[in-house]
Design a protein around this motif. Structure first.
Motif, PDB file in Angstrom:
ATOM      1  N   VAL A 139     -33.434 -61.212 -68.011  1.00 15.02           N
ATOM      2  CA  VAL A 139     -33.233 -61.421 -68.952  1.00 15.02           C
ATOM      3  C   VAL A 139     -33.230 -60.888 -70.240  1.00 15.02           C
ATOM      4  CG1 VAL A 139     -32.038 -63.452 -69.901  1.00 15.02           C
ATOM      5  CG2 VAL A 139     -31.869 -62.739 -67.507  1.00 15.02           C
ATOM      6  N   SER A 140     -33.363 -59.961 -70.984  1.00 15.08           N
ATOM      7  CA  SER A 140     -33.727 -60.135 -72.286  1.00 15.08           C
ATOM      8  C   SER A 140     -34.644 -60.897 -73.525  1.00 15.08           C
ATOM      9  CB  SER A 140     -33.491 -59.218 -73.820  1.00 15.08           C
ATOM     10  OG  SER A 140     -32.179 -58.296 -72.652  1.00 15.08           O
ATOM     11  N   PHE A 141     -34.161 -62.533 -73.133  1.00 14.01           N
ATOM     12  CA  PHE A 141     -34.518 -63.709 -73.707  1.00 14.01           C
ATOM     13  C   PHE A 141     -33.924 -64.873 -73.275  1.00 14.01           C
ATOM     14  CE2 PHE A 141     -31.601 -62.353 -76.376  1.00 14.01           C
ATOM     15  CZ  PHE A 141     -30.775 -63.059 -76.901  1.00 14.01           C
ATOM     16  N   ILE A 142     -34.980 -65.794 -73.381  1.00 14.09           N
ATOM     17  CA  ILE A 142     -34.795 -67.459 -73.078  1.00 14.09           C
ATOM     18  C   ILE A 142     -34.083 -68.045 -74.145  1.00 14.09           C
ATOM     19  CG2 ILE A 142     -35.332 -69.120 -71.875  1.00 14.09           C
ATOM     20  CD1 ILE A 142     -34.363 -67.042 -70.132  1.00 14.09           C
ATOM     21  N   ILE A 143     -33.270 -68.923 -74.556  1.00 15.94           N
ATOM     22  CA  ILE A 143     -33.582 -69.741 -75.249  1.00 15.94           C
ATOM     23  C   ILE A 143     -33.201 -71.813 -74.742  1.00 15.94           C
ATOM     24  CG2 ILE A 143     -32.556 -71.311 -77.512  1.00 15.94           C
ATOM     25  CD1 ILE A 143     -31.531 -68.428 -78.753  1.00 15.94           C
ATOM     26  N   LEU A 144     -34.461 -71.994 -75.305  1.00 19.49           N
ATOM     27  CA  LEU A 144     -34.799 -73.931 -74.457  1.00 19.49           C
ATOM     28  C   LEU A 144     -33.779 -74.418 -75.840  1.00 19.49           C
ATOM     29  CD1 LEU A 144     -37.641 -73.225 -72.942  1.00 19.49           C
ATOM     30  CD2 LEU A 144     -35.356 -73.446 -71.630  1.00 19.49           C
ATOM     31  N   GLY A 145     -32.572 -75.598 -75.034  1.00 22.53           N
ATOM     32  CA  GLY A 145     -32.531 -76.238 -76.503  1.00 22.53           C
ATOM     33  C   GLY A 145     -32.000 -77.583 -76.022  1.00 22.53           C
ATOM     34  N   GLY A 146     -30.671 -78.063 -76.031  1.00 22.87           N
ATOM     35  CA  GLY A 146     -30.536 -79.718 -75.750  1.00 22.87           C
ATOM     36  C   GLY A 146     -29.135 -79.676 -76.796  1.00 22.87           C
ATOM     37  N   ASN A 147     -27.824 -79.276 -75.265  1.00 27.07           N
ATOM     38  CA  ASN A 147     -26.507 -79.466 -75.574  1.00 27.07           C
ATOM     39  C   ASN A 147     -25.896 -80.769 -75.976  1.00 27.07           C
ATOM     40  OD1 ASN A 147     -26.080 -76.764 -74.403  1.00 27.07           O
ATOM     41  ND2 ASN A 147     -24.209 -76.779 -75.805  1.00 27.07           N
ATOM     42  N   PRO A 148     -25.111 -81.042 -77.141  1.00 25.95           N
ATOM     43  CA  PRO A 148     -24.435 -82.217 -77.696  1.00 25.95           C
ATOM     44  C   PRO A 148     -23.867 -82.950 -76.383  1.00 25.95           C
ATOM     45  CG  PRO A 148     -23.972 -80.510 -79.308  1.00 25.95           C
ATOM     46  CD  PRO A 148     -24.225 -79.766 -77.911  1.00 25.95           C
ATOM     47  N   GLY A 149     -24.528 -84.379 -76.637  1.00 25.36           N
ATOM     48  CA  GLY A 149     -24.190 -85.346 -75.113  1.00 25.36           C
ATOM     49  C   GLY A 149     -24.932 -84.910 -74.346  1.00 25.36           C
ATOM     50  N   SER A 150     -26.044 -84.062 -74.282  1.00 24.96           N
ATOM     51  CA  SER A 150     -26.641 -84.150 -72.769  1.00 24.96           C
ATOM     52  C   SER A 150     -27.642 -84.835 -72.738  1.00 24.96           C
ATOM     53  CB  SER A 150     -27.278 -82.497 -72.993  1.00 24.96           C
ATOM     54  OG  SER A 150     -28.313 -82.394 -74.333  1.00 24.96           O
ATOM     55  N   GLY A 151     -28.387 -85.185 -74.399  1.00 22.52           N
ATOM     56  CA  GLY A 151     -29.339 -86.695 -73.717  1.00 22.52           C
ATOM     57  C   GLY A 151     -30.806 -85.810 -74.276  1.00 22.52           C
ATOM     58  N   THR A 152     -30.976 -84.375 -74.805  1.00 19.86           N
ATOM     59  CA  THR A 152     -32.203 -83.485 -74.355  1.00 19.86           C
ATOM     60  C   THR A 152     -33.096 -84.287 -76.237  1.00 19.86           C
ATOM     61  OG1 THR A 152     -31.641 -81.916 -73.767  1.00 19.86           O
ATOM     62  CG2 THR A 152     -33.278 -81.315 -74.594  1.00 19.86           C
ATOM     63  N   SER A 153     -33.917 -84.660 -76.184  1.00 17.92           N
ATOM     64  CA  SER A 153     -34.477 -84.678 -76.441  1.00 17.92           C
ATOM     65  C   SER A 153     -36.319 -83.571 -76.938  1.00 17.92           C
ATOM     66  CB  SER A 153     -36.061 -86.255 -76.221  1.00 17.92           C
ATOM     67  OG  SER A 153     -37.375 -85.697 -76.489  1.00 17.92           O
ATOM     68  N   ILE A 154     -36.823 -83.758 -77.547  1.00 19.53           N
ATOM     69  CA  ILE A 154     -37.411 -82.554 -77.952  1.00 19.53           C
ATOM     70  C   ILE A 154     -38.809 -82.846 -77.450  1.00 19.53           C
ATOM     71  CG2 ILE A 154     -38.977 -83.372 -79.853  1.00 19.53           C
ATOM     72  CD1 ILE A 154     -37.862 -80.151 -80.363  1.00 19.53           C
ATOM     73  N   LYS A 155     -39.262 -83.751 -76.986  1.00 15.29           N
ATOM     74  CA  LYS A 155     -39.851 -83.667 -75.808  1.00 15.29           C
ATOM     75  C   LYS A 155     -39.874 -83.109 -74.035  1.00 15.29           C
ATOM     76  CE  LYS A 155     -43.386 -86.346 -78.616  1.00 15.29           C
ATOM     77  NZ  LYS A 155     -44.823 -85.356 -78.888  1.00 15.29           N
ATOM     78  N   ASP A 156     -38.681 -82.693 -74.048  1.00 17.89           N
ATOM     79  CA  ASP A 156     -37.970 -82.239 -73.039  1.00 17.89           C
ATOM     80  C   ASP A 156     -37.692 -80.723 -73.485  1.00 17.89           C
ATOM     81  OD1 ASP A 156     -37.551 -84.728 -71.593  1.00 17.89           O
ATOM     82  OD2 ASP A 156     -35.521 -84.573 -72.779  1.00 17.89           O
ATOM     83  N   VAL A 157     -38.377 -80.346 -74.975  1.00 19.13           N
ATOM     84  CA  VAL A 157     -37.650 -78.919 -74.940  1.00 19.13           C
ATOM     85  C   VAL A 157     -39.544 -78.872 -74.661  1.00 19.13           C
ATOM     86  CG1 VAL A 157     -37.067 -77.308 -76.550  1.00 19.13           C
ATOM     87  CG2 VAL A 157     -35.714 -79.642 -76.667  1.00 19.13           C
ATOM     88  N   VAL A 158     -39.926 -78.466 -74.899  1.00 16.69           N
ATOM     89  CA  VAL A 158     -41.918 -78.778 -75.249  1.00 16.69           C
ATOM     90  C   VAL A 158     -42.269 -79.041 -73.945  1.00 16.69           C
ATOM     91  CG1 VAL A 158     -43.966 -79.720 -75.599  1.00 16.69           C
ATOM     92  CG2 VAL A 158     -42.239 -80.011 -77.330  1.00 16.69           C
TER      93      VAL A 158
END
Length: 311
Positions: A139-158
């Motif tokens: 895969v050329s690249f990966i983007i890590l983030g959080g979709n709306p409603g997923s409850g993702t925190s920036i700490k989860d991304v780190v």
């Protein structure tokens, strides 16, 4: 960062050249483009816009330099309507080896992936198993983030960024940040966030992120050019690149709005300009991709790319 003569800037390189790039070389080709790289995004779970033509092909045809796949099903890629029966390698071959990446949400430790009414979160979430598949597929690249409603925190991304880098090694290109879901937790660059944005940037870079993701001024409330410009300058001084993401369904607005926001994005100093997947067929209108490309690169580069898709 040491530059190499054999790496051509992404905005003008032909697919046959781009297809040979490693993750490090792709990063260098983005840097050399001097803030004129356009990334389209397509949500693969939506019904297709045209039969026998994927939204990925359509976005490259209208001026995108990179395309991000959202809603990618790692267990059965060909089952997604937006893949039109292809697996990852087959889709990338359709576009001549141009950069095609995969978005992964980063789930919190106690998040119920079956609870979202907006997305099928389970298939698109970061996991060790999915990262290993991405590495195996090239895969050329990966983007890590959080979709709306997923409850993702920036700490989860780190946390996910650090693990992803450890699994994939140094080569794969990793984007990471928080540009949406501003109700659960404010986005990176929002002055009302209860975390220090520069500290988070440091943590993401230390974890292994190559490119830090920010929201685009004009597409998300409370986000200004001045604030994002300050954070992107800080990111650059730390040795990483930056992406500005136009989303919030504003990607489905009229071309004049796209032009105005793109000009604001350029003022932030970002290296990659991304546009979201709102609209019919799992992506923004082709004319909005085209307008964004012309605003970023002018007609000469845009038309040359449109006219030579397989060289």
């Amino acid at each position: 960062m040491e530059l190499h003569e054999n790496v051509i800037r992404l905005m003008s390189a032909k697919p046959s050249k781009i297809s040979t790039y490693t993750g490090r070389e792709l990063r260098e080709s983005i840097l050399k483009s001097e803030g004129r790289v356009l990334m389209g995004q397509t949500y693969l779970k939506n019904p297709i816009l045209f039969p026998n033509c994927t939204s990925t092909e359509l976005m490259f045809a209208f001026g995108a330099d990179m395309v991000l796949l959202n809603g990618f099903d790692f267990s059965n890629p060909a089952s997604c309507p937006g893949m039109q029966g292809y697996d990852y390698q087959g889709l990338k071959e359709l576009v001549g080896g141009r950069p095609v990446g995969i978005y992964m949400g980063c789930p919190g430790e106690k998040v119920d992936l079956t609870s979202s009414k907006m997305y099928d979160l389970s298939c698109m979430m970061y996991s060790k198993e999915n990262i290993l598949k991405a590495k195996q597929w090239g895969v050329s690249f990966i983007i890590l983030g959080g979709n709306p409603g997923s409850g993702t925190s920036i700490k989860d991304v780190v946390r996910a960024t650090k693990e992803c880098r450890e699994i994939c090694g140094e080569d794969i290109l990793i984007f990471a940040g928080k540009w949406e879901d501003g109700i659960v937790e404010k986005v990176l660059g929002d002055p009302l966030a209860d975390y220090d944005a520069k500290d988070i940037i440091d943590q993401l870079i230390d974890a292994g992120a190559d490119i830090i993701d920010f929201p685009a001024p004009g597409s998300r409330h409370g986000i200004t050019v001045e604030r994002i410009r300050e954070l992107i300058e800080y990111t650059h001084r730390k040795g990483a690149l930056a992406m500005s993401f136009l989303n919030s369904n504003v990607e489905a607005a009229d071309v004049d709005t796209i032009r105005q926001i793109t000009l604001m994005m350029k003022q932030t100093g970002c290296d990659v300009h991304a546009i979201g997947d709102g609209g019919f067929g799992g992506g923004t209108w082709p004319e909005n991709i085209y307008q964004m490309s012309i605003t970023l690169k002018g007609k000469a580069y845009t038309w040359a790319q449109m006219a030579t898709p397989r060289r």
